[in-house]
Design a protein around this motif. Structure first.
Motif, short mmCIF file in Angstrom:
data_model
loop_
_atom_site.label_atom_id
_atom_site.label_comp_id
_atom_site.label_asym_id
_atom_site.label_seq_id
_atom_site.Cartn_x
_atom_site.Cartn_y
_atom_site.Cartn_z
N ILE A 12 0.84 -1.16 0.04
CA ILE A 12 -0.01 -0.08 0.06
C ILE A 12 0.85 1.47 0.03
CG2 ILE A 12 -1.75 1.18 1.27
CD1 ILE A 12 -2.91 -0.98 0.19
N GLY A 13 0.68 1.93 -0.97
CA GLY A 13 1.16 3.32 -1.03
C GLY A 13 2.34 3.39 -2.08
N GLY A 14 2.90 1.99 -2.60
CA GLY A 14 3.69 2.16 -3.92
C GLY A 14 4.80 3.09 -3.75
N VAL A 15 5.08 3.77 -4.68
CA VAL A 15 6.08 4.69 -4.81
C VAL A 15 6.25 5.83 -3.80
CG1 VAL A 15 6.57 4.51 -7.35
CG2 VAL A 15 5.06 6.21 -6.64
N ARG A 16 5.03 5.88 -2.86
CA ARG A 16 5.07 6.92 -1.75
C ARG A 16 6.04 6.74 -0.66
NH1 ARG A 16 -0.23 6.51 -3.36
NH2 ARG A 16 -1.43 8.36 -3.91
N GLY A 17 6.63 5.26 -0.81
CA GLY A 17 7.50 4.88 0.24
C GLY A 17 8.78 5.92 0.23
N VAL A 18 9.02 6.71 -0.85
CA VAL A 18 10.21 7.39 -0.96
C VAL A 18 10.14 8.61 0.41
CG1 VAL A 18 11.02 7.03 -3.10
CG2 VAL A 18 9.52 8.94 -2.83
#
Length: 86
Positions: free
Chosen positions: A68-74
């Motif tokens: 959940i959140g995908g590329v938001r992990g950055v």
């Protein structure tokens, strides 16, 4: 060209065409479940190789504990979120 935004519109369009083409090849050969697409622009954004390039990352069910959140992990505080109901 140092990054994607330095490309002409025609070159950017060719990149999108190539993403679609490579995505199909990867899905057929490796039976992927999903993809992340990333473009790092500038050192602050994580770009270490200063030429235009796009990351097409094949993903598989169960390859991470919580996708959940995908590329938001950055941005750590943006990674875990609950999508709003529509």
């Amino acid at each position: 060209m140092d990054n994607y935004f330095d490309l002409t519109f025609r070159e950017q369009s060719a990149c999108v065409f190539m993403l679609n083409y490579v995505k199909e090849l990867l899905q057929k050969k490796f039976k992927t479940d999903g993809f992340n697409i990333g473009i790092n622009i500038g050192t602050i954004a994580g770009q270490t190789i200063h030429h235009a390039h796009i990351h097409l990352i094949p993903r598989y069910r169960g390859d991470v504990d919580n996708p959940i959140g995908g590329v938001r992990g950055v941005v750590p505080e943006k990674k875990d979120y609950t999508p709003s109901e529509k």
